[in-house]
Design a protein around this motif. Structure first.
Motif, short mmCIF file in Angstrom:
data_model
loop_
_atom_site.label_atom_id
_atom_site.label_comp_id
_atom_site.label_asym_id
_atom_site.label_seq_id
_atom_site.Cartn_x
_atom_site.Cartn_y
_atom_site.Cartn_z
N GLN A 75 5.97 6.03 -1.97
CA GLN A 75 6.02 6.18 -0.52
C GLN A 75 6.55 7.54 -0.09
OE1 GLN A 75 8.28 2.73 0.65
NE2 GLN A 75 6.48 1.43 0.79
N THR A 76 7.34 8.19 -0.92
CA THR A 76 7.84 9.52 -0.55
C THR A 76 6.74 10.56 -0.62
OG1 THR A 76 8.49 10.20 -2.80
CG2 THR A 76 10.10 8.93 -1.52
N GLY A 77 5.72 10.32 -1.46
CA GLY A 77 4.65 11.29 -1.62
C GLY A 77 5.08 12.54 -2.37
N ARG A 78 6.31 12.55 -2.90
CA ARG A 78 6.81 13.73 -3.61
C ARG A 78 7.21 13.42 -5.04
NH1 ARG A 78 8.18 18.38 -0.77
NH2 ARG A 78 6.96 18.45 1.16
N GLY A 79 6.95 12.21 -5.50
CA GLY A 79 7.24 11.86 -6.88
C GLY A 79 8.72 11.77 -7.20
N MET A 80 9.55 11.38 -6.22
CA MET A 80 10.99 11.28 -6.47
C MET A 80 11.59 10.17 -5.61
SD MET A 80 12.37 14.69 -4.46
CE MET A 80 11.08 15.75 -5.14
N ASP A 81 12.79 9.71 -6.01
CA ASP A 81 13.48 8.69 -5.23
C ASP A 81 13.81 9.22 -3.84
OD1 ASP A 81 13.94 6.48 -7.24
OD2 ASP A 81 14.92 8.12 -8.30
N ASP A 106 1.73 7.41 -0.15
CA ASP A 106 1.59 6.23 0.67
C ASP A 106 0.49 6.46 1.69
OD1 ASP A 106 3.35 4.64 3.29
OD2 ASP A 106 2.31 3.67 1.65
N ASP A 107 -0.42 5.55 1.82
CA ASP A 107 -1.54 5.69 2.74
C ASP A 107 -1.54 4.50 3.68
OD1 ASP A 107 -3.85 6.14 4.07
OD2 ASP A 107 -5.12 6.30 2.30
N ASP A 108 -1.07 4.72 4.91
CA ASP A 108 -1.01 3.64 5.87
C ASP A 108 -2.38 3.07 6.19
OD1 ASP A 108 1.75 5.05 7.78
OD2 ASP A 108 1.72 3.75 6.02
N ASP A 109 -3.42 3.92 6.13
CA ASP A 109 -4.75 3.46 6.47
C ASP A 109 -5.25 2.42 5.48
OD1 ASP A 109 -4.77 5.13 8.63
OD2 ASP A 109 -5.79 6.76 7.58
N ASN A 110 -4.76 2.49 4.24
CA ASN A 110 -5.23 1.55 3.22
C ASN A 110 -4.28 0.39 3.03
OD1 ASN A 110 -7.48 3.09 2.67
ND2 ASN A 110 -6.40 4.35 1.17
N GLU A 111 -3.27 0.29 3.89
CA GLU A 111 -2.24 -0.71 3.67
C GLU A 111 -2.79 -2.13 3.73
OE1 GLU A 111 1.10 -0.20 6.24
OE2 GLU A 111 2.42 -1.16 4.82
N MET A 112 -3.79 -2.36 4.58
CA MET A 112 -4.34 -3.69 4.73
C MET A 112 -5.15 -4.11 3.51
SD MET A 112 -3.23 -4.95 7.44
CE MET A 112 -4.28 -6.38 7.44
N GLU A 113 -5.53 -3.16 2.67
CA GLU A 113 -6.33 -3.48 1.48
C GLU A 113 -5.46 -3.90 0.31
OE1 GLU A 113 -9.53 -3.65 1.72
OE2 GLU A 113 -9.37 -3.00 3.80
N GLN A 165 3.27 -4.17 -0.95
CA GLN A 165 3.52 -5.00 0.21
C GLN A 165 2.29 -5.07 1.08
OE1 GLN A 165 6.32 -3.64 3.30
NE2 GLN A 165 7.52 -5.42 2.74
N SER A 166 1.92 -6.28 1.49
CA SER A 166 0.77 -6.47 2.34
C SER A 166 1.24 -6.88 3.72
CB SER A 166 -0.14 -7.56 1.75
OG SER A 166 -1.17 -7.89 2.66
N LEU A 167 0.41 -6.64 4.71
CA LEU A 167 0.71 -7.08 6.07
C LEU A 167 0.10 -8.44 6.35
CD1 LEU A 167 0.29 -3.77 8.11
CD2 LEU A 167 2.31 -4.71 7.00
N LYS A 168 -0.53 -9.03 5.35
CA LYS A 168 -1.10 -10.36 5.50
C LYS A 168 -0.25 -11.39 4.77
CE LYS A 168 -5.97 -9.15 6.19
NZ LYS A 168 -7.36 -9.34 5.69
N CYS A 169 -0.12 -12.56 5.36
CA CYS A 169 0.64 -13.65 4.73
C CYS A 169 -0.19 -14.24 3.59
CB CYS A 169 0.95 -14.72 5.77
SG CYS A 169 1.73 -16.20 5.08
N PRO A 170 0.40 -14.42 2.40
CA PRO A 170 -0.35 -15.00 1.28
C PRO A 170 -0.79 -16.43 1.55
CG PRO A 170 1.69 -13.96 0.54
CD PRO A 170 1.76 -14.03 2.02
N LEU A 171 -0.11 -17.13 2.47
CA LEU A 171 -0.45 -18.52 2.75
C LEU A 171 -1.55 -18.64 3.80
CD1 LEU A 171 3.17 -20.00 2.84
CD2 LEU A 171 1.48 -20.26 1.02
#
Length: 337
Positions: free
Chosen positions: A195-201, A233-240, A250-256
Motif C-alpha cells: 500500500q505504500t507503493g515504495r516497498g517499505m513499511d 496499491d490500486d484503488d480502482d482494482n480494489e473491488m476485484e 481486503q475486499s469491499l464486498k461481504c463474503p456472506l
C-alpha cells in the motif's frame, strides 16, 4: 542506536493455568490405554474459566504496543532534529555526509540488495542508518506481538466454544496457533508494504519523508531501485480483490452477502471483515462458529467483531464513485433536444 526500549515479546510462554482433569473414559471395562496408538488423543475440554484467565494476558499487550508506537514517533522526531543540526542543505542525501558509506548489505538476496540500495540512496550517514535499524527492529517486534496476542485470542475463543485444540495441551496448542498467526502477520505486513507503493513499511516511509522534507521539500525523495518493487496499491482494482485464506487482501464486498459491506465489522482473530447483520446472524444460528472465509478456520464470536470505520469510509467512497460513474453514463447517452 538500539531498538525503541519496548520489551521483546516472548512467544514461548503462555499464562499458567491449572491442568484439566483427564477426559479419558473406559468403554466396556477397557482402559483407553488399550486403544490403537494410531488414534488421535482424546479431546481435552477446559473450563471456560480458563478462557477468562487469558484475558489479562491478552490485555497486557496493549501498553507494550503503545510504547512501540511512541518509540517510533520519538525516533522520527529525533532524526528530524538531527537533520536540522547536522544535515546539509543542498546535499544529495539526508544527514551530514554525501560520502559513500562502507555499510554492506545484510545479505545477497534480491530483497536485501534492494533494501541496501534504497538506504544508500536516501542517506550515507551512519547515524541515520542506526535510526532506520531501530525502526525496523521496532516494527518486527510490533508484528510479533500482534501475532502472539492473536494466538492467545484464538486459544481463548476455542476454549470458550468448547472447540478442539490443535495441540495436546494449552502450551502446544498456543505454539501451533502462533505459527499460523505469524504467517498471517507476515501476509498483513506484505499488504501494508504494498500500500505504500515504495516497498517499505509505513513507519519507515514516514520516517524518511519527514527527514527528507526538512532540507529537500521541493525535491523528490530518492528510493534507489526499490520504488514499486513490491507493488502499488490500486484503488480502482480494489473491488476485484477476492478475500481468501491468509492472503491479507481486503475486499469491499461481504463474503456472506457478496454485496458491498454494510456497517462493516472486522474479526480480531483473523482480520476478515463482514457486514454486521450477516455475520451476527450466522453466529446466532450456530453453536460453534468458524470464520466463513474459504481457507480460514479461526474461531469467530460476537465479542471478536469490532466496527471498522476506515473500511466503512472506503465503502462510502466506492458507492459514491459508482454513483458518479452511473450518472456519467446516463449523461453520455442523454439526447439534448
Amino acid at each position: 542506536m538500539g531498538a525503541t526500549g519496548a520489551p521483546a515479546a516472548s512467544s514461548s510462554r503462555t499464562p499458567q493455568v491449572p491442568a484439566p482433569q483427564s477426559q479419558s473414559r473406559q468403554n466396556g471395562g477397557e482402559s483407553s490405554s488399550s486403544a490403537s496408538s494410531s488414534q488421535p488423543p482424546p479431546t481435552v475440554e477446559y473450563p471456560r474459566a480458563v478462557a477468562q484467565s487469558l484475558k489479562p494476558s491478552i490485555g497486557a499487550f496493549i501498553p507494550h504496543t503503545d510504547h512501540i508506537k511512541k518509540g517510533l514517533t520519538y525516533l522520527t522526531d529525533a532524526a528530524v532534529e538531527y537533520e536540522e543540526f547536522f544535515g546539509e542543505q543542498g546535499a544529495k542525501t539526508a544527514g551530514s555526509t554525501d560520502k559513500p558509506s562502507s555499510r554492506k548489505p545484510a545479505g545477497r538476496s534480491k530483497a536485501a540488495l534492494a533494501a541496501h540500495a534504497s538506504q544508500q540512496a536516501f542517506s550515507q550517514d551512519s547515524q541515520i542508518h542506526q535510526m532506520e535499524d531501530a525502526i525496523l527492529t521496532a516494527v518486527d517486534i510490533q508484528y510479533q506481538m500482534d501475532a502472539e496476542r492473536a494466538a492467545l485470542e484464538s486459544l481463548a475463543g476455542l476454549i470458550s466454544m468448547g472447540g478442539r485444540l490443535p495441540g495436546i495441551d494449552l502450551q502446544t496448542s498456543y505454539q501451533e496457533l502462533l505459527k499460523t498467526e505469524v504467517k498471517h502477520q507476515q501476509s498483513l505486513r506484505k499488504q501494508a508494504i504494498n500500500q505504500t507503493g515504495r516497498g517499505m513499511d509505513r513507519p519507515m516511509l514516514d520516517f524518511r519523508t519527514k527527514v527528507w522534507d526538512y532540507h529537500h521539500m521541493n525535491e523528490p525523495m530518492p528510493v534507489g531501485n526499490l520504488d514499486g518493487a513490491v507493488g502499488e496499491d490500486d484503488d480502482d482494482n480494489e473491488m476485484e480483490i477476492v478475500m481468501t485464506g491468509d492472503s491479507g487482501q481486503q475486499s469491499l464486498k461481504c463474503p456472506l452477502t457478496t454485496k458491498l459491506l454494510e456497517d462493516p465489522v472486522t474479526s480480531s482473530s483473523c482480520k476478515h471483515s463482514f457486514s454486521k447483520d450477516a455475520i451476527m446472524g450466522m453466529i446466532a444460528s450456530q453453536r460453534q462458529t468458524s470464520c466463513p472465509v474459504h481457507g480460514c478456520n479461526r474461531p469467530i464470536t460476537a465479542s471478536m467483531l469490532q466496527p471498522n470505520k476506515a473500511l466503512a469510509r472506503k465503502v462510502a467512497r466506492e458507492k459514491l464513485i459508482q454513483e458518479e460513474m452511473s450518472q456519467a453514463q446516463e449523461d453520455e447517452y442523454t439526447t439534448v433536444e
